[in-house]
Scaffold this motif. Sequence first.
Motif, PDB file in Angstrom:
ATOM      1  N   TYR A 106       0.845  -1.270   0.236  1.00 30.14           N
ATOM      2  CA  TYR A 106       0.025  -0.111   0.028  1.00 30.14           C
ATOM      3  C   TYR A 106       0.787   1.413  -0.186  1.00 30.14           C
ATOM      4  CZ  TYR A 106      -4.047  -3.042   0.938  1.00 30.14           C
ATOM      5  OH  TYR A 106      -4.992  -3.953   0.946  1.00 30.14           O
ATOM      6  N   SER A 107       1.989   1.301  -0.162  1.00 30.56           N
ATOM      7  CA  SER A 107       3.038   2.326   0.175  1.00 30.56           C
ATOM      8  C   SER A 107       4.294   2.210  -0.821  1.00 30.56           C
ATOM      9  CB  SER A 107       3.338   2.609   1.470  1.00 30.56           C
ATOM     10  OG  SER A 107       4.227   1.432   1.972  1.00 30.56           O
ATOM     11  N   ALA A 108       3.962   1.587  -2.158  1.00 35.26           N
ATOM     12  CA  ALA A 108       4.900   1.477  -3.062  1.00 35.26           C
ATOM     13  C   ALA A 108       5.207   2.931  -3.634  1.00 35.26           C
ATOM     14  CB  ALA A 108       4.610   0.822  -4.178  1.00 35.26           C
ATOM     15  N   LEU A 109       6.559   3.195  -3.900  1.00 37.46           N
ATOM     16  CA  LEU A 109       7.109   4.637  -4.315  1.00 37.46           C
ATOM     17  C   LEU A 109       7.259   4.301  -5.905  1.00 37.46           C
ATOM     18  CD1 LEU A 109       8.085   7.167  -3.598  1.00 37.46           C
ATOM     19  CD2 LEU A 109      10.424   6.512  -3.439  1.00 37.46           C
ATOM     20  N   VAL A 110       6.213   5.277  -6.452  1.00 36.38           N
ATOM     21  CA  VAL A 110       6.166   5.154  -8.024  1.00 36.38           C
ATOM     22  C   VAL A 110       6.582   6.461  -8.289  1.00 36.38           C
ATOM     23  CG1 VAL A 110       4.814   4.737 -10.038  1.00 36.38           C
ATOM     24  CG2 VAL A 110       4.514   3.256  -8.363  1.00 36.38           C
ATOM     25  N   GLY A 111       7.724   6.663  -8.998  1.00 39.45           N
ATOM     26  CA  GLY A 111       8.157   7.962  -9.254  1.00 39.45           C
ATOM     27  C   GLY A 111       8.493   8.854  -7.834  1.00 39.45           C
ATOM     28  N   SER A 112       7.895   9.883  -7.547  1.00 39.76           N
ATOM     29  CA  SER A 112       7.508  10.526  -6.591  1.00 39.76           C
ATOM     30  C   SER A 112       6.361  10.463  -5.678  1.00 39.76           C
ATOM     31  CB  SER A 112       8.054  12.076  -6.885  1.00 39.76           C
ATOM     32  OG  SER A 112       6.926  12.681  -7.686  1.00 39.76           O
ATOM     33  N   ARG A 113       5.424   9.192  -6.281  1.00 38.39           N
ATOM     34  CA  ARG A 113       4.204   9.233  -5.543  1.00 38.39           C
ATOM     35  C   ARG A 113       4.049   8.131  -4.845  1.00 38.39           C
ATOM     36  NH1 ARG A 113      -0.250  11.099 -10.142  1.00 38.39           N
ATOM     37  NH2 ARG A 113      -1.622  10.931  -8.316  1.00 38.39           N
TER      38      ARG A 113
ATOM     39  N   ALA B  96      -2.050   6.616 -15.324  1.00 42.10           N
ATOM     40  CA  ALA B  96      -1.900   6.614 -16.829  1.00 42.10           C
ATOM     41  C   ALA B  96      -1.528   7.994 -17.433  1.00 42.10           C
ATOM     42  CB  ALA B  96      -2.829   5.988 -17.487  1.00 42.10           C
ATOM     43  N   GLU B  97      -2.358   8.877 -16.642  1.00 44.93           N
ATOM     44  CA  GLU B  97      -2.202  10.382 -17.182  1.00 44.93           C
ATOM     45  C   GLU B  97      -0.856  10.905 -16.632  1.00 44.93           C
ATOM     46  OE1 GLU B  97      -4.687  14.773 -16.808  1.00 44.93           O
ATOM     47  OE2 GLU B  97      -5.388  12.690 -16.000  1.00 44.93           O
ATOM     48  N   TRP B  98      -0.508  10.605 -15.685  1.00 44.09           N
ATOM     49  CA  TRP B  98       0.867  11.104 -15.061  1.00 44.09           C
ATOM     50  C   TRP B  98       1.976  10.626 -15.893  1.00 44.09           C
ATOM     51  CZ3 TRP B  98       1.751  14.550 -11.164  1.00 44.09           C
ATOM     52  CH2 TRP B  98       2.902  14.617 -10.519  1.00 44.09           C
ATOM     53  N   PHE B  99       2.057   9.356 -16.204  1.00 39.54           N
ATOM     54  CA  PHE B  99       3.158   8.707 -16.635  1.00 39.54           C
ATOM     55  C   PHE B  99       3.175   8.480 -18.295  1.00 39.54           C
ATOM     56  CE2 PHE B  99       3.751   7.505 -12.368  1.00 39.54           C
ATOM     57  CZ  PHE B  99       5.071   7.928 -11.955  1.00 39.54           C
ATOM     58  N   GLY B 100       1.921   8.227 -18.649  1.00 37.44           N
ATOM     59  CA  GLY B 100       1.698   8.023 -20.251  1.00 37.44           C
ATOM     60  C   GLY B 100       2.341   6.808 -20.635  1.00 37.44           C
ATOM     61  N   ASP B 101       2.972   6.689 -21.715  1.00 39.16           N
ATOM     62  CA  ASP B 101       3.505   5.368 -22.209  1.00 39.16           C
ATOM     63  C   ASP B 101       4.997   5.338 -21.617  1.00 39.16           C
ATOM     64  OD1 ASP B 101       1.343   4.887 -23.421  1.00 39.16           O
ATOM     65  OD2 ASP B 101       1.820   5.931 -25.167  1.00 39.16           O
TER      66      ASP B 101
ATOM     67  N   GLY C 134      12.550  -3.284  -0.316  1.00 40.33           N
ATOM     68  CA  GLY C 134      13.804  -2.977  -0.875  1.00 40.33           C
ATOM     69  C   GLY C 134      13.617  -3.259  -2.616  1.00 40.33           C
ATOM     70  N   ASP C 135      12.677  -4.158  -3.053  1.00 43.51           N
ATOM     71  CA  ASP C 135      12.576  -4.562  -4.209  1.00 43.51           C
ATOM     72  C   ASP C 135      12.385  -3.364  -5.246  1.00 43.51           C
ATOM     73  OD1 ASP C 135      12.318  -6.127  -6.505  1.00 43.51           O
ATOM     74  OD2 ASP C 135      10.536  -7.052  -5.927  1.00 43.51           O
ATOM     75  N   SER C 136      12.858  -3.495  -6.396  1.00 47.20           N
ATOM     76  CA  SER C 136      12.643  -2.263  -7.392  1.00 47.20           C
ATOM     77  C   SER C 136      12.637  -2.978  -8.736  1.00 47.20           C
ATOM     78  CB  SER C 136      13.603  -1.410  -7.295  1.00 47.20           C
ATOM     79  OG  SER C 136      15.031  -1.954  -7.387  1.00 47.20           O
ATOM     80  N   PHE C 137      11.853  -2.065  -9.620  1.00 48.34           N
ATOM     81  CA  PHE C 137      11.897  -2.570 -10.894  1.00 48.34           C
ATOM     82  C   PHE C 137      11.301  -1.572 -11.797  1.00 48.34           C
ATOM     83  CE2 PHE C 137       8.029  -4.309  -8.995  1.00 48.34           C
ATOM     84  CZ  PHE C 137       7.103  -3.752  -9.704  1.00 48.34           C
ATOM     85  N   THR C 138      11.281  -1.484 -13.142  1.00 50.47           N
ATOM     86  CA  THR C 138      10.716  -0.537 -13.843  1.00 50.47           C
ATOM     87  C   THR C 138       9.601  -0.964 -14.412  1.00 50.47           C
ATOM     88  OG1 THR C 138      13.233   0.437 -14.576  1.00 50.47           O
ATOM     89  CG2 THR C 138      11.405   0.849 -15.927  1.00 50.47           C
ATOM     90  N   ALA C 139       8.607  -0.159 -14.640  1.00 53.85           N
ATOM     91  CA  ALA C 139       7.125  -0.652 -15.010  1.00 53.85           C
ATOM     92  C   ALA C 139       6.714   0.366 -16.108  1.00 53.85           C
ATOM     93  CB  ALA C 139       6.326  -0.774 -13.995  1.00 53.85           C
ATOM     94  N   GLN C 140       5.734  -0.111 -16.649  1.00 51.29           N
ATOM     95  CA  GLN C 140       5.048   0.745 -17.909  1.00 51.29           C
ATOM     96  C   GLN C 140       3.750   0.322 -18.024  1.00 51.29           C
ATOM     97  OE1 GLN C 140       6.605  -0.092 -21.794  1.00 51.29           O
ATOM     98  NE2 GLN C 140       5.499   1.808 -22.539  1.00 51.29           N
ATOM     99  N   VAL C 141       2.829   1.373 -17.953  1.00 54.00           N
ATOM    100  CA  VAL C 141       1.098   1.133 -18.299  1.00 54.00           C
ATOM    101  C   VAL C 141       0.879   0.534 -19.261  1.00 54.00           C
ATOM    102  CG1 VAL C 141      -0.818   2.048 -17.894  1.00 54.00           C
ATOM    103  CG2 VAL C 141       0.900   2.771 -16.212  1.00 54.00           C
ATOM    104  N   VAL C 142       0.295  -0.407 -19.588  1.00 54.90           N
ATOM    105  CA  VAL C 142      -0.157  -0.966 -20.893  1.00 54.90           C
ATOM    106  C   VAL C 142      -1.454  -0.969 -20.856  1.00 54.90           C
ATOM    107  CG1 VAL C 142       2.219  -2.369 -21.121  1.00 54.90           C
ATOM    108  CG2 VAL C 142       0.200  -3.410 -20.011  1.00 54.90           C
ATOM    109  N   ALA C 143      -2.175  -1.054 -19.886  1.00 58.54           N
ATOM    110  CA  ALA C 143      -3.805  -1.080 -19.933  1.00 58.54           C
ATOM    111  C   ALA C 143      -4.150  -0.096 -18.626  1.00 58.54           C
ATOM    112  CB  ALA C 143      -4.413  -2.404 -19.915  1.00 58.54           C
TER     113      ALA C 143
END
Length: 917
Positions: free
Chosen positions: A624-631, A677-682, A692-701
């Motif tokens: 419930y508190s994953a850090l996505v960018g600065s959010r 999706a509006e914040w990050f786009g594609d 401490g787990d981290s990865f790079t994600a992309q909104v596809v749907a």
Amino acid sequence: MTERPSGRPRTAASRVAVPWVRTRLRTAPGAAAALALLVAVTAFLAASLPSALDRYDEEGMRRALEAAGPTRTSIHIQTSDADMYLSDGPWEDRLSQEAVEGPFAKLLALPGRALPLDEDQSSAGVRTTRAMRVPDPYLSQPDGVAPVFHLVAHGGVAEHSRLTQGRLPKAPEDPGPGVSSLEAAVTTETAEKLNIRVGSVVHFPRAEGDPLAVRVTGLVAPREPDGAYWSTMPELHRPHQMVTQGPVPSQYWAGALLVAPDAGPALLATPGAPARYWTLAPDLTALHDRDLEALTSAVASLESGPLLERITTTVTPHLDVSAHLDDVLNGYTGLWSVIGPLVAVAAFGTGTVAAVVLCMAGGLAAERRRAELTLLRARGASLRGLAGRLLAETVVVAVPAAALGLLAARLAVGTGRPAQSAVAAGAVALVAALALPLRAVAVHRAVGVHTGREDVVRARPSKRRLVAEVTLLAVAAGAVLTLRTRGTSADGDPTGDELASLAPVLVAVIAALVLVRLYPLPLRGLARPARRMRGVVGPLSLARAGRAGGSTVLPLLALLTALTTAAFGGSVLTGVTDARERAAVFAVGADARVDNLAEGAMGVEERIRRTPGVEDVTPVKVSYSALVGSRRVSLAGVEPDMYAALSGRLDDGAFDPDTLKADGEDTVPALGSPALAEWFGDDPFPVILEDGDSFTAQVVAVRAWTPALGADDFLVVDGAALRAGLEPPTSLLITGDDPDAAALRKAAGGDAQVRLRSDVVAATVESPLQTGAERVYAAAVAAGAAYAALVLLLTLLRAAPERAALLARLRTMGLTRAQGRRLLILESLPQAVLTAVGGALTAWAAIRLLAPGIDLTTVAVSTGAPAAGRALLRADPLSLLVPTLAVVALTVGVAAAQAWWSGRRGAVRELRAGDAR
């Protein structure tokens, strides 16, 4: 009634007058009893509605006040700093017990009846307005932060609490800013959570000199911990955990110490800025919905009006008055302003059906007695005399029956204002009493013995009727347009817009008028081909249907209005149920959900799968508190195939599982909320989890809602992309017909939390107004169905004698019983089918036309329920088909029963010479 001279001498015997009313009641007791029963039931329904609405309103207002709690419903009065700084006398005198209790009695009497106060739960005293931090090490410190306390000289502690240990505190002999120590008491809950005992000393630092030592002399337990006396001030009877401001939040306790009521001046020895206060608690048992306007006005006057001026004159000009009661009342008024007009739609519909049925009963009585009334007019009876006698005849029956219905309604409901119920029952009696005489006057204006045929096929509507129909069409169009564009409310008026509330009824009226005009067309078209048919049943039944009485407008109007009301109400109830189910799905995400699973628990998923009532289990791992960018957002790791199947089964948030599967690339595909999706786009973006787990994600749907996380900002990724995978899962989403909560808790073990969708459905209702609106619509559906059946029976029974005579004559010509049964059924079918199809189409059209202006969200769910979208009115197939099929089935059943009964009675009685039937 006029009387012609006979030319014979009048004798004592000729002057004997036969009492009309008594004679009529003895002649036709069955008709009088039936009318009395109809009036009594209708009066009961009409008189029950105002009382029921008052009761729901009363309970809803009380529930809103209780839910708001004493903190929001009480009036808080406190002196400001200027009261001390601008005073001429010593500050100690401003905080003395006399300065507190003296104005208190006057404040309790100021609002009067407009705002009744609970003197027992109201309170007054002196308190520090600033919390003071206490560094004593023995006190509980969750994150190493010292607790804070208020010192409160609360009046009446001895009467509102029970001493469990020690004694109550005493004031020092010379209370004032120079005291070095005080005595205080604490509640048992405060003592337990902050590690305080009898004899503990709490030190309050001061700007100069030694700290003020406050010794705890006793522990008290509140007698009514949830009452206004203990609940209006925070931390008075139980401490609360607070959080510090800053980059690293820390928790600390905030509590209160209760000093003696006459120790108020001693609080000047602290830096807590002491002030006098008065808390006025309203008496919730004395607040009624009918006093809502006066109550709102009184609260507004307390905040800024005449009452505030009187308070400042009584106490001091330097006051701060805080009242949130007006916000609570405005919130309740807003709820009633939305639900009230929706209830008015059901009330207007059922009331119109009842009025039409009463008029129809009077019209059928006039038709049944047409020959009698025609003969009276031919023998010299005046219209006034005829109407007066008929009125007396119906008044004798209707008024006592309406009074009986009113009495039954008062006994059944028992609350509310009796005047409204009496007016409603009186209106029923008035309509029932006037229906027969007015119909008789309209039919027998001209004296005549013989009348022409009134076949429905030959009937030609007059120009006056055309004008009336066009006028009704214009009014109905205006009502529909008003409801579609503005809704049922009228500028917040709880009663709504009467024209908009009549919209479903007006649609039914227009449909009935249209069907009456269209009904002769197919009969005329089928008349000539029917003559070439073989056999007698088909042509004769069609001819009989065409020769039905031309006055079919009122029965058809009653039937269509009743069917439309029943179908409309049924669709409303179905829409409310569906909205609650949808809100429960949004809250739980499945049929059941298990959260807070222990990390070391093994085999929980398998045990859950074996639990009775469970069909499938979908494990998810939630952060419930994953850090996505600065959010900070919520993130769920899932198994794509299983999670997609669950989303598709819930018919919301469905997606293609292949788009979510991680294929080992550097970028992990994700299902995201519209905001992300509006914040990050594609563009790809980094994700960092708590472990401490981290990865790079992309909104596809993009989906607005997902079962695991609801409708907040969320990301859903393939659990295989997480470093630890889905083991162990944090939540289990369960699907099944009837999962058992107790069995699920036992299988989950530990501190696992189990939620069922069925339990959440029950929790979506927060006010008796909502349940009351449902009951009103359920009663409207039942009343509409009952009145429809009654109208149909009245119509069929009106023609029963003529049909019985017809069958008797035809049986003498060789008609068999089976042919007679088919004849009556086929004769009744055209109008029954017309009514059934017309009723279904009318109800469907009314719902489609009015749906944009009717919002069921407020009736269906509470304000705090998850956002499941706006609940609009939709046509319920079951509510449309069941009443219409019942009309056809009842028509066929009555016709078949009449044919069977006529066959058993024989034909002799029906073939008497001179019978006018």
